[in-house]
Design an enzyme around this catalytic site. Structure first.
Site, PDB file in Angstrom:
ATOM      1  N   ALA A 249     -61.178  57.895   0.965  1.00  0.00           N
ATOM      2  CA  ALA A 249     -61.145  58.035   2.427  1.00  0.00           C
ATOM      3  C   ALA A 249     -62.040  57.037   3.153  1.00  0.00           C
ATOM      4  O   ALA A 249     -62.308  57.202   4.345  1.00  0.00           O
ATOM      5  CB  ALA A 249     -61.531  59.456   2.825  1.00  0.00           C
ATOM      6  N   ALA A 250     -62.480  55.996   2.461  1.00  0.00           N
ATOM      7  CA  ALA A 250     -63.436  55.066   3.064  1.00  0.00           C
ATOM      8  C   ALA A 250     -62.905  54.428   4.342  1.00  0.00           C
ATOM      9  O   ALA A 250     -63.550  54.471   5.396  1.00  0.00           O
ATOM     10  CB  ALA A 250     -63.815  53.988   2.055  1.00  0.00           C
ATOM     11  N   GLY A 251     -61.729  53.818   4.250  1.00  0.00           N
ATOM     12  CA  GLY A 251     -61.161  53.142   5.419  1.00  0.00           C
ATOM     13  C   GLY A 251     -60.792  54.095   6.528  1.00  0.00           C
ATOM     14  O   GLY A 251     -60.981  53.789   7.718  1.00  0.00           O
ATOM     15  N   ASP A 252     -60.266  55.256   6.179  1.00  0.00           N
ATOM     16  CA  ASP A 252     -59.873  56.239   7.191  1.00  0.00           C
ATOM     17  C   ASP A 252     -61.093  56.803   7.914  1.00  0.00           C
ATOM     18  O   ASP A 252     -61.070  57.007   9.130  1.00  0.00           O
ATOM     19  CB  ASP A 252     -59.087  57.382   6.544  1.00  0.00           C
ATOM     20  CG  ASP A 252     -57.774  56.922   5.948  1.00  0.00           C
ATOM     21  OD1 ASP A 252     -57.229  55.913   6.424  1.00  0.00           O
ATOM     22  OD2 ASP A 252     -57.290  57.571   5.002  1.00  0.00           O
TER      23      ASP A 252
END
Length: 308
Positions: A249-252
């Site tokens: 979920a890093a980018g989100d």
């Protein structure tokens, strides 16, 4: 002032399979563990925005099944308006995540109900768009609904943020209504046909995106940081150094947190990126998508003692 954020996007139940490494063709491997968690790029981004203080609404679809009820529960628990999350005949979307010991992941997605969103759904949710400061979408839902929603948003002075993921070509009809594009290196290369190799390539890619109609760009560069270029500013923000456990979920988390902090005119983009980078750094230190997304107090406390 509290930002109002509406997300048009996907709702997936994540099946996380922990493995030592990716299997070779024909190879059978054992998993060390398996977990189920809420996810989907749309859900992740919306929950990241909400947990960072934004008044958040969601436009999407789930199946009439246990997974769908679970996903609506996740949104409701984050105080997200789910009145525009409707039922589809298809099953709720799912993702199957191969999580390696290194923290890197490979993801397979079953679109399900996410692919049943239509322009009629956008019509029914117009008030959720017009009331927002920012409208966000990605590419885990039908492209034609993104075009319709962004066109309506621009007619109502709503700032549009596009995350062109999973990576694919973006039609001009959509690009002309994008205020800010947030994309990683792979997505940048596909869209601009420019190999991302360093600082000069970041700027060249942003110029190419401006020629395509998108004047404001953020390129996320993983553990290196994020490059930004707007109509008035350009720069690079280094990433916070952490030991990543799960980058799912890093980018989100980055994008949702960013939308909670941005001014409508993007004048504070550097400060918003710093905040979003810390939110992302905290998220990758925990397992799962939605469970890993931090609350605003956690991010602010971490920023108080952060090293760049």
């Amino acid at each position: 002032m509290v930002n109002r954020v509406t997300v048009l996007g996907s709702l997936n139940v994540d099946n996380i399979m922990q493995i030592k490494r990716l299997p070779l063709p024909g190879e059978t491997m054992t998993m060390s563990a398996k977990q189920i968690a809420g996810g989907g790029k749309g859900a992740n981004q919306a929950i990241a925005a909400a947990r960072s203080g934004a008044i958040t609404a969601f436009i999407g679809k789930v199946g009439e099944d246990e997974q769908g009820r679970l996903m609506k529960k996740y949104l409701t628990e984050a105080n997200i308006d789910t009145s525009s999350v409707t039922l589809a005949a298809q099953e709720t979307g799912q993702a199957f995540i191969l999580l390696q010991e290194s923290g890197e992941n490979s993801i397979l997605v079953l679109g399900g109900a996410n692919q049943a969103i239509t322009n009629d759904d956008i019509e029914q949710a117009k008030d959720k768009i017009s009331e927002a400061d920012f409208l966000i979408t990605q590419f885990e839902t039908p492209l034609e609904t993104a075009i319709t929603a962004f066109k309506y948003a621009k007619e109502n002075d709503v700032v549009t943020i596009l995350n062109p993921a999973p990576a694919k070509r973006v039609p001009e009809e959509l690009l002309k209504n994008v205020d800010l594009i947030v994309l990683n290196e792979t997505e940048t290369e596909l869209l601009t046909e420019i190999k991302i190799t360093g600082e000069d390539s970041w700027s060249t890619a942003a110029e190419k995106l401006a020629q395509l109609g998108v004047k404001n760009t953020i390129i996320t560069l993983g553990s290196k940081g994020a490059y930004y270029k707007t109509t008035t500013a350009e720069g690079f923000i280094s990433a916070f150094k952490v030991n990543a456990i799960d980058t799912t979920a890093a980018g989100d988390t980055f994008l949702g947190a960013l939308s909670s902090q941005l001014h409508h005119d993007l004048s504070n983009i550097e400060e918003a990126i710093v905040y979003a980078s810390m939110a992302s750094a905290l998220a990758v230190q925990k397992l799962g998508a939605i469970p890993s997304i931090p609350e605003v107090d956690e991010v602010n406390n971490a920023l108080g003692g952060a090293d760049f």
